[in-house]
Design a protein around this motif. Structure first.
Motif, PDB file in Angstrom:
ATOM      1  N   ASN A  78       0.152 -37.226  -2.913  1.00  0.00           N
ATOM      2  CA  ASN A  78       0.361 -38.572  -3.889  1.00  0.00           C
ATOM      3  C   ASN A  78      -0.847 -38.441  -4.758  1.00  0.00           C
ATOM      4  N   GLU A  79      -1.148 -38.255  -5.832  1.00  0.00           N
ATOM      5  CA  GLU A  79      -2.046 -37.970  -6.766  1.00  0.00           C
ATOM      6  C   GLU A  79      -3.416 -39.777  -6.390  1.00  0.00           C
ATOM      7  N   PHE A  80      -2.299 -40.585  -5.746  1.00  0.00           N
ATOM      8  CA  PHE A  80      -3.579 -42.150  -5.851  1.00  0.00           C
ATOM      9  C   PHE A  80      -4.464 -41.855  -4.733  1.00  0.00           C
ATOM     10  N   LEU A  81      -4.078 -40.691  -3.408  1.00  0.00           N
ATOM     11  CA  LEU A  81      -4.868 -40.554  -1.962  1.00  0.00           C
ATOM     12  C   LEU A  81      -6.128 -40.090  -3.109  1.00  0.00           C
ATOM     13  N   LEU A  82      -6.808 -39.897  -3.813  1.00  0.00           N
ATOM     14  CA  LEU A  82      -7.525 -38.952  -3.896  1.00  0.00           C
ATOM     15  C   LEU A  82      -8.532 -40.822  -4.498  1.00  0.00           C
ATOM     16  N   ILE A  83      -8.346 -41.585  -4.990  1.00  0.00           N
ATOM     17  CA  ILE A  83      -8.994 -42.759  -4.797  1.00  0.00           C
ATOM     18  C   ILE A  83      -9.763 -42.961  -3.464  1.00  0.00           C
ATOM     19  N   VAL A  84      -9.187 -42.835  -2.857  1.00  0.00           N
ATOM     20  CA  VAL A  84      -9.415 -43.372  -1.617  1.00  0.00           C
ATOM     21  C   VAL A  84     -10.057 -42.023   0.100  1.00  0.00           C
ATOM     22  N   GLY A  85      -9.480 -40.393  -0.566  1.00  0.00           N
ATOM     23  CA  GLY A  85      -9.844 -39.499   0.356  1.00  0.00           C
ATOM     24  C   GLY A  85      -9.422 -38.540  -0.357  1.00  0.00           C
ATOM     25  N   LEU A  86      -9.240 -37.636   0.597  1.00  0.00           N
ATOM     26  CA  LEU A  86      -8.163 -36.473   1.134  1.00  0.00           C
ATOM     27  C   LEU A  86      -7.177 -36.581   2.361  1.00  0.00           C
ATOM     28  N   LEU A  87      -6.339 -35.772   2.765  1.00  0.00           N
ATOM     29  CA  LEU A  87      -5.757 -35.575   3.421  1.00  0.00           C
ATOM     30  C   LEU A  87      -7.015 -34.951   5.119  1.00  0.00           C
ATOM     31  N   GLY A  88      -5.745 -35.574   5.945  1.00  0.00           N
ATOM     32  CA  GLY A  88      -7.492 -35.253   7.303  1.00  0.00           C
ATOM     33  C   GLY A  88      -7.786 -34.599   7.221  1.00  0.00           C
ATOM     34  N   TRP A  89      -6.489 -33.241   7.496  1.00  0.00           N
ATOM     35  CA  TRP A  89      -7.071 -31.977   8.245  1.00  0.00           C
ATOM     36  C   TRP A  89      -8.339 -31.414   7.030  1.00  0.00           C
ATOM     37  N   ALA A  90      -8.773 -32.230   6.036  1.00  0.00           N
ATOM     38  CA  ALA A  90      -9.890 -31.997   5.180  1.00  0.00           C
ATOM     39  C   ALA A  90     -11.495 -31.982   5.874  1.00  0.00           C
ATOM     40  N   LYS A  91     -10.938 -32.755   6.418  1.00  0.00           N
ATOM     41  CA  LYS A  91     -11.913 -33.388   7.685  1.00  0.00           C
ATOM     42  C   LYS A  91     -12.414 -32.242   8.683  1.00  0.00           C
ATOM     43  N   GLY A  92     -12.050 -31.183   9.073  1.00  0.00           N
ATOM     44  CA  GLY A  92     -12.577 -30.164   9.398  1.00  0.00           C
ATOM     45  C   GLY A  92     -13.015 -28.866   8.195  1.00  0.00           C
TER      46      GLY A  92
ATOM     47  N   ALA B 289      -2.902 -42.196 -13.926  1.00  0.00           N
ATOM     48  CA  ALA B 289      -2.158 -43.638 -13.673  1.00  0.00           C
ATOM     49  C   ALA B 289      -2.946 -44.540 -12.983  1.00  0.00           C
ATOM     50  N   GLY B 290      -2.992 -43.665 -12.014  1.00  0.00           N
ATOM     51  CA  GLY B 290      -3.123 -44.014 -10.253  1.00  0.00           C
ATOM     52  C   GLY B 290      -4.833 -44.904 -10.170  1.00  0.00           C
ATOM     53  N   LEU B 291      -5.520 -44.640 -11.319  1.00  0.00           N
ATOM     54  CA  LEU B 291      -6.474 -44.931 -11.602  1.00  0.00           C
ATOM     55  C   LEU B 291      -6.553 -46.036 -12.703  1.00  0.00           C
ATOM     56  N   ALA B 292      -5.963 -45.493 -13.746  1.00  0.00           N
ATOM     57  CA  ALA B 292      -5.297 -46.496 -14.327  1.00  0.00           C
ATOM     58  C   ALA B 292      -5.488 -47.926 -13.765  1.00  0.00           C
ATOM     59  N   PHE B 293      -4.844 -47.875 -13.477  1.00  0.00           N
ATOM     60  CA  PHE B 293      -3.994 -49.094 -12.005  1.00  0.00           C
ATOM     61  C   PHE B 293      -5.525 -49.652 -11.966  1.00  0.00           C
ATOM     62  N   VAL B 294      -6.188 -49.071 -11.295  1.00  0.00           N
ATOM     63  CA  VAL B 294      -7.506 -50.091 -10.297  1.00  0.00           C
ATOM     64  C   VAL B 294      -8.209 -50.130 -11.072  1.00  0.00           C
ATOM     65  N   ALA B 295      -8.464 -49.753 -12.199  1.00  0.00           N
ATOM     66  CA  ALA B 295      -9.028 -50.337 -13.283  1.00  0.00           C
ATOM     67  C   ALA B 295      -8.847 -52.096 -13.709  1.00  0.00           C
ATOM     68  N   SER B 296      -7.605 -52.220 -13.318  1.00  0.00           N
ATOM     69  CA  SER B 296      -7.564 -53.619 -13.284  1.00  0.00           C
ATOM     70  C   SER B 296      -8.088 -54.559 -14.436  1.00  0.00           C
ATOM     71  N   THR B 297      -9.007 -55.832 -14.713  1.00  0.00           N
ATOM     72  CA  THR B 297      -9.194 -56.169 -15.237  1.00  0.00           C
ATOM     73  C   THR B 297     -10.201 -55.048 -16.522  1.00  0.00           C
ATOM     74  N   CYS B 298     -10.213 -54.339 -16.127  1.00  0.00           N
ATOM     75  CA  CYS B 298     -11.529 -53.914 -16.498  1.00  0.00           C
ATOM     76  C   CYS B 298     -10.901 -53.323 -18.579  1.00  0.00           C
TER      77      CYS B 298
ATOM     78  N   GLU C 283     -11.556 -39.840   4.768  1.00  0.00           N
ATOM     79  CA  GLU C 283     -12.106 -41.086   4.218  1.00  0.00           C
ATOM     80  C   GLU C 283     -12.894 -40.356   2.974  1.00  0.00           C
ATOM     81  N   THR C 284     -13.038 -40.524   2.058  1.00  0.00           N
ATOM     82  CA  THR C 284     -14.083 -39.832   0.906  1.00  0.00           C
ATOM     83  C   THR C 284     -14.054 -40.671  -0.481  1.00  0.00           C
ATOM     84  N   GLN C 285     -15.071 -40.883  -1.098  1.00  0.00           N
ATOM     85  CA  GLN C 285     -14.832 -41.117  -2.575  1.00  0.00           C
ATOM     86  C   GLN C 285     -15.039 -40.173  -2.945  1.00  0.00           C
ATOM     87  N   ALA C 286     -15.693 -39.272  -2.928  1.00  0.00           N
ATOM     88  CA  ALA C 286     -15.982 -37.725  -3.644  1.00  0.00           C
ATOM     89  C   ALA C 286     -15.523 -37.464  -5.092  1.00  0.00           C
ATOM     90  N   PRO C 287     -14.686 -36.987  -4.958  1.00  0.00           N
ATOM     91  CA  PRO C 287     -13.632 -37.368  -5.797  1.00  0.00           C
ATOM     92  C   PRO C 287     -14.357 -38.411  -8.067  1.00  0.00           C
TER      93      PRO C 287
END
Length: 761
Positions: A689-703, A66-75, A601-605
């Motif tokens: 929060n499924e929407f996090l995968l749009i912009v990144g991962l929880l901060g501890w992932a950086k380690g 749903a999250g990304l369905a969202f972001v696609a706005s006009t799509c 902050e990563t767009q890897a997914p």
């Protein structure tokens, strides 16, 4: 109301990696009261929120679902609609003669047969259940009970049989006994198909001791969806690139659906909340149930109010949640104002958290700035699927920016990470780094939650929402000039009302939608931070309910009796003893959100999803690229410890290897930790929060990302050391091969992190 949802939508049913699924129609506004929240499209399309059907195909799968369905706005996708009417012959003509006199009230049910036809559940095989646990049937009803010659239609219902839960504690809960007063669950949307509800509610505590029935509303799913291809016609019509075209495009599928349905003999005026309530009445009588308990959420709360007026003798008690008043009006359409209210509450809660207060001091300002930046320069994406985007490009407008956090506010489990998401998404917009978002423009196979958009639009017309929409949007824009644009413009509301009138769907008589007045025992529940049906709407219906109790769940979103863990017990305890003192502990025990700090902050997914959508064989290549190194590193980390221990136990000579073995173990251990830790971070981020995968991962992932780079550096040292020392010590080919595999696996892991935006800096 699984639909009174929120914002935009796009694409079709994206089948990208394990997460991106069902991006439905161009998705933008007409927010509908959703029984759990929804993504609502530019043409009124509403998809239930993630929480409504949690687990429907795995939360990670829906991650951007749903999250990304969202972001696609006009799509993408598609706006016009073919309609297929359910041409059940019945005993009447397919259509209605012009000017036919309505049937008197006392004859409304004269043509109902009040009989059921058992069927094999049409969703059999889509999820697991035991024989007898879930069963299905059909009832036949007049399409329009107010017109004596109306054709007949069939409605599908589901029964979830009561079952003793494995967790039942007889010492605490007493001997398990099935209650004889079942529950009728009133679905949301309006227009959400029943399959997702059956999956979501089969494990809900409310059916621990009671049978539960779910009626798939007329015009929905297996109950005669008359525009099943609403989203699949003429993608060029919505593949537009200016704001004005975007607003105008929303009318095309609405009118196309209505025109095709009318041509097939569908009586569009019959798809309204009053006839829906009569259908619930007919189902009760067909099942031979004297009284049952009513449970309705969001649009289900509207239907619940209508049903209580329609069939008061059949109602034992009721729980109505996420309230929208029955009285006509666009009550839930001032979404910009509602969003601002929730942001204020969220900032207040944030201020009590040291982490949140330090890192996210201005949620409102950051979100507004991001929205204005996209308004000034919309997001342009090169489309991955030309079938969905014939122009080859997709444009995302600024209404998507607030729509994302708005949608997240439906589910209280998201609250702790919303500030971090807003900050990361605002930073993404500032960088204008949108390559990963191209994943949203890919097509895919079926999946997700089905919504019958034609029925939603008919309810919007017949129940009168559309005729107050322009005023509501005007009011919203005046109060919130930035966020109010989520709903478009007043002209959109006027255009929708015009289409309604064109197809004979003026508002039904206002007296049928008069406020409910009853002394039935009712619980009115609402989440404090519900973004689409806030508490003020719930409180507005209380005056006519002389025997109602209002319960507000602090820090809760849309439909807490469904989404809060103790909701099942809350509902069960009330229905067990409606006249007793209400146990409010479920609401009283709600805790403030636990806020997370800045994201990694990563767009890897999304980048990986894009790569796979462009080149499907890439899925195998990427799986091997990360899977094999991870396997060898985990194996090495274990082996470099176990092998010496085994030799010590066996009394064998230890091999002297000039410190290479400890280096190899350190390389493997850090690499294994990185691979496993990042995998865990993806799962934990999706769970938070499924929407996090749009912009990144929880901060501890950086380690863990940093550990991967350390492993890669150690791998280089190990490789060089192995080569330089191969002649100094006697080593078997197997030992040398193992060291080389370890070093190369670590380097491959580091290369993967660098290539797919997983560097920790």
């Amino acid at each position: 109301m699984s639909g009174v949802g929120s914002a935009p939508q796009c694409g079709d049913k994206a089948r990208l990696p394990s997460s991106i699924r069902r991006t439905g129609v161009p998705f933008r506004r007409i927010l509908t009261p959703g029984g759990a929240g929804a993504i609502c499209g530019a043409h009124g399309l509403c998809y239930p929120s993630l929480g409504e059907f949690e687990g429907i195909s795995g939360m990670t799968r829906r991650l951007i679902a749903a999250g990304l369905a969202f972001v696609a706005s006009t799509c993408l996708t598609i706006d016009a609609a073919l309609a297929q009417a359910d041409d059940l012959a019945g005993d009447g003509a397919a259509g209605e003669a012009a000017g036919e006199a309505p049937a008197p009230d006392d004859d409304l049910f004269a043509r109902d047969s009040f009989s059921v036809t058992p069927i094999i559940c049409p969703f059999k095989g889509q999820f697991d259940y035991k024989p007898g646990e879930i069963s299905c049937g059909l009832i036949t009803v007049p399409e329009n009970r107010e017109r004596p010659r109306s054709r007949k239609i069939q409605l599908h219902y589901v029964k979830l049989a009561a079952r003793k839960p494995a967790r039942w504690d007889e010492a605490k809960d007493g001997e398990w006994k099935k209650r004889e007063d079942p529950i009728i669950y009133l679905t949301g949307g309006p227009g959400v198909a029943v399959t997702g509800y059956a999956l979501r509610l089969k494990d809900h505590g409310a059916r621990d001791v009671r049978d539960m029935y779910i009626l798939e509303q007329r015009g929905v799913g297996y109950s005669g969806d008359y525009c099943p291809l609403y989203s699949n016609v003429d993608p060029a019509a919505t593949n537009v690139h200016t704001w004005e075209e975007y607003l105008a495009a929303r009318m095309k599928p609405i009118e196309a659906c209505f025109a095709a349905a009318k041509a097939r003999g569908v009586d569009l005026s019959a798809y309204n909340s009053i006839e829906n309530a009569r259908d619930v009445h007919a189902l009760r009588r067909a099942l031979g149930i004297e009284k049952w308990n009513v449970w309705g959420i969001s649009y289900g709360s509207i239907l619940g109010q209508a049903y209580i007026k329609e069939d008061p003798e059949g109602v034992r008690a009721a729980v109505l949640d996420a309230i929208v008043p029955l009285v006509q009006g666009a009550h839930f359409q001032t979404v910009g104002t509602f969003l601002q209210r929730d942001l204020d509450l969220l900032e207040k809660a944030c201020a009590t958290s040291a982490v949140c207060k330090a890192h996210f001091p201005d949620l409102d300002g950051r979100l507004e700035a991001a929205m204005l930046a996209v308004r000034k320069e919309p997001i342009k994406l090169k489309a991955l699927d030309p079938e969905l985007a014939p122009t080859g490009e997709v444009t995302i407008f600024d209404d998507i920016v607030p729509a994302l956090p708005f949608q997240m506010l439906y589910e209280q489990k998201n609250y702790g990470s919303i500030p971090a998401f807003i900050e990361a998404f605002a930073a993404l917009i500032e960088r204008r780094d949108f390559e990963g978002l191209r994943a949203l423009t890919a097509s895919g196979g079926p999946g997700g939650v089905d919504v019958s958009q034609g029925m939603y639009n008919a309810i919007m017309c017949n129940d009168g929402w559309a005729f107050d929409l322009a005023r509501a949007i005007e009011q919203d824009l005046a109060a919130e000039p930035v966020f109010g644009r989520m709903q478009g413009s007043p002209e959109v509301g006027e255009a929708i009302a015009k289409v309604c009138r064109k197809y004979g769907m003026d508002p039904r008589p206002a007296e049928q939608y008069a406020p409910v007045e009853t002394d039935l025992r009712i619980v009115i529940a609402n989440g404090e931070m519900d973004p689409i049906t806030p508490p003020m709407l719930a409180k507005s219906i209380l005056p006519g309910l002389s025997n109602a109790t209002y319960v507000e769940f602090p820090y809760a979103g849309h439909g807490p009796t469904r989404s809060v863990k103790c909701g099942g017990a809350f509902v069960t305890k009330f229905f067990d003893n409606p006249d007793g003192e209400l146990d409010r502990s479920c609401a009283d025990d709600m805790k403030p959100p636990e806020f997370v700090g800045p994201l990694f902050e990563t767009q890897a997914p999304l980048r990986i999803a894009t790569a796979i959508a462009e080149t499907p064989p890439m899925a195998l290549a990427l799986g091997l690229w990360i899977g094999l190194p991870a396997f060898f590193l985990v194996f090495g980390a274990i082996n470099y410890v176990m092998a010496p221990a085994s030799r010590l136990i066996d009394g064998a000579k230890s091999l002297r290897e000039a410190g290479v073995r400890p280096l190899a173990w350190l390389t493997a251990a850090t690499g294994a930790a990185s691979a496993l830790g990042l995998a865990a971070a993806v799962g934990a981020s999706a769970a938070a929060n499924e929407f996090l995968l749009i912009v990144g991962l929880l901060g501890w992932a950086k380690g863990y990302a940093a550990a991967g780079l350390v492993s890669a550096a150690l791998g280089v040292v190990l490789f060089v050391s192995t080569i330089l020392n191969r002649g100094r010590e006697h080593r078997s080919p197997g030992v040398i091969s193992g060291l080389m595999v370890t070093s190369l696996s670590a380097v491959a892991l580091g290369a993967f992190l660098a290539r797919w935006d997983l560097l920790p800096f």
